[in-house]
Scaffold this active site. Sequence first.
Site, PDB file in Angstrom:
ATOM      1  N   ASP A 220      32.951  41.807  37.392  1.00 17.00           N
ATOM      2  CA  ASP A 220      32.159  42.642  36.673  1.00 17.00           C
ATOM      3  C   ASP A 220      30.963  42.595  36.807  1.00 17.00           C
ATOM      4  O   ASP A 220      30.002  43.115  36.159  1.00 17.00           O
ATOM      5  CB  ASP A 220      32.671  42.556  35.109  1.00 17.00           C
TER       6      ASP A 220
ATOM      7  N   ARG B  23      42.311  41.777  23.706  1.00 10.24           N
ATOM      8  CA  ARG B  23      43.378  40.957  23.568  1.00 10.24           C
ATOM      9  C   ARG B  23      43.821  40.544  22.114  1.00 10.24           C
ATOM     10  O   ARG B  23      44.887  40.270  21.798  1.00 10.24           O
ATOM     11  CB  ARG B  23      43.368  39.722  24.688  1.00 10.24           C
TER      12      ARG B  23
HETATM   13  C1  S3P Z   1      39.485  43.086  32.541  1.00  3.89           C
HETATM   14  C2  S3P Z   1      40.012  42.800  33.873  1.00  3.89           C
HETATM   15  C3  S3P Z   1      39.099  43.356  35.241  1.00  3.89           C
HETATM   16  C4  S3P Z   1      37.728  43.969  34.513  1.00  3.89           C
HETATM   17  C5  S3P Z   1      37.577  44.482  33.452  1.00  3.89           C
HETATM   18  C6  S3P Z   1      38.269  43.607  32.335  1.00  3.89           C
HETATM   19  C7  S3P Z   1      40.423  42.600  31.678  1.00  3.89           C
HETATM   20  O1  S3P Z   1      39.810  44.376  35.662  1.00  3.89           O
HETATM   21  O2  S3P Z   1      37.057  44.460  35.690  1.00  3.89           O
HETATM   22  O3  S3P Z   1      36.420  44.693  33.054  1.00  3.89           O
HETATM   23  O4  S3P Z   1      39.899  42.531  30.425  1.00  3.89           O
HETATM   24  O5  S3P Z   1      41.425  42.243  31.942  1.00  3.89           O
HETATM   25  P1  S3P Z   1      40.931  44.538  36.636  1.00  3.89           P
HETATM   26  O6  S3P Z   1      42.074  44.139  36.149  1.00  3.89           O
HETATM   27  O7  S3P Z   1      41.259  45.909  37.121  1.00  3.89           O
HETATM   28  O8  S3P Z   1      40.338  43.404  37.816  1.00  3.89           O
END
Ligand code: S3P
Length: 461
Positions: free
Chosen positions: A341, A32
């Site tokens: 995660d 981000r």
């Molecule tokens: C993330 C959101 C999660 C996570 C991924 C990282 C992020 O995924 O599993 O490793 O940085 O926004 P989802 O949005 O599919 O839940």
Amino acid sequence: MTTTAPIDYLVRPTGALCGDIRVPGDKSISHRSLMLAAIAEGRTRIRNLLRGEDVLATMAALRSMGVRIDDRDPQPSKGERGRDDIDEIVVHGIGDRSLSPPRSGVLDLGNSGTSMRLLAGLLCARIDRPCSLTGDPSLSRRPMRRITDPLSSMGAKIEPSPSGTPPIRLEPIAGDPFQARLRAIDFSGDVVSAQVKSAILLAGLRARGTTCYTEPGPSRDHTERMLAAFGAPPSQEGLRTCIEGGIGLRGTVIDVPGDLSSAAFFLAAAAGRPGSDIIVRGVGINPTRSGVLSILEGMGARIERHDIRGSGGEPVADLRVRGTRLQGIDIDPASVPLAIDEFPAIFVAAAAARGCTRVRGAKELRIKESDRIAAVADALFALRIEVEVFDDGMAITGGEIAGGSVDSASDHRIAMAFATAGIGEGSLRIRDCRHVATSFPGFVALAGEVGLDIEVQGGDA
Ligand code: S3P
């Protein structure tokens, strides 16, 4: 990208884990920070950026579209930099100008779902020529309609493959790229996903009016916090988040906290080994991310949070864990998205706990870098741990993990979860660990610092 040469880990039994460590920067926040810095006006300095392959894929994609990113080599050279030195990159934001995808038209995002889904939202009203977002075989299997459908309804020209997976084809929307505007939407998601929420909010910056997204349950809120740091705070009411279109971002300074998802392997491993005592410093403990701590605590883990402070709009702490024998529990489905995660690490901790640990409501685990329910169940089965598999979860009856051989399913987190497992006897071979570098460069060395014995076999070296 990830090396193609096979890498196995050979893990040997060790005793209690002890040490005082830091883990690399947070992956979600690193992605981000680069993306928002790229579209901000002016310069952004980012400290402690994760240099894992997933984040490097985001960085390469932005560079290939004309964003200047100065990166001092963070490698310590003798006598110059210690490991506590802050390293910094500088992103020269392009502001409201458009991004120019490379002539090849291809942005290869490797293994990184976050790069693909967030960039889709960021780019759909900012590119001046068509491009395709592609990835490796794992990413190429992951569902993308969850973002392409809402982005299309905003007027984006975006299309996944006929099976709803990558590649994602993007075309510029009509009009002068400086003024290209999407339609604001008021969208309610049906999966808890920070990536979906973030893609819509990032696109919403380029919409006419106010774009709102309502999520079915709380997901990580790093995008919202970081938008505020860049001068464009979304408004929030319960599970509904709204962003004004047309607000320009201003460059800033971002300090990326240590990644709780990386720390989790050591925390979970130490929590379940009596005699262990580990401190992990400077770790992000954002409440939308820290479900792993409460789940481990529910299993009896002794975790202390010291020196809680703020860093770049995110709460950070030094975490100390002292080992004990953990106890199996029924995990509250509401806490699943807050630890999404960390389940590979939690499952491996459960395999060594007393009694049964059960999780339901975790179907999303089937569409991560691998099908994490199937991959963990297969591995535990191979290690003769009792597992019951559900469509949306798993029940694990703790026992003793003896040596053997398991497959990581080309998934970095499965590899690291088993690499930090306490093994009773023999040695444990984990096949196909090359993807660990996507999120945790230096994992094996750091594991050695706390007393784990992991030998890397194969690879390019
Ligand atoms: C993330 C959101 C999660 C996570 C991924 C990282 C992020 O995924 O599993 O490793 O940085 O926004 P989802 O949005 O599919 O839940």
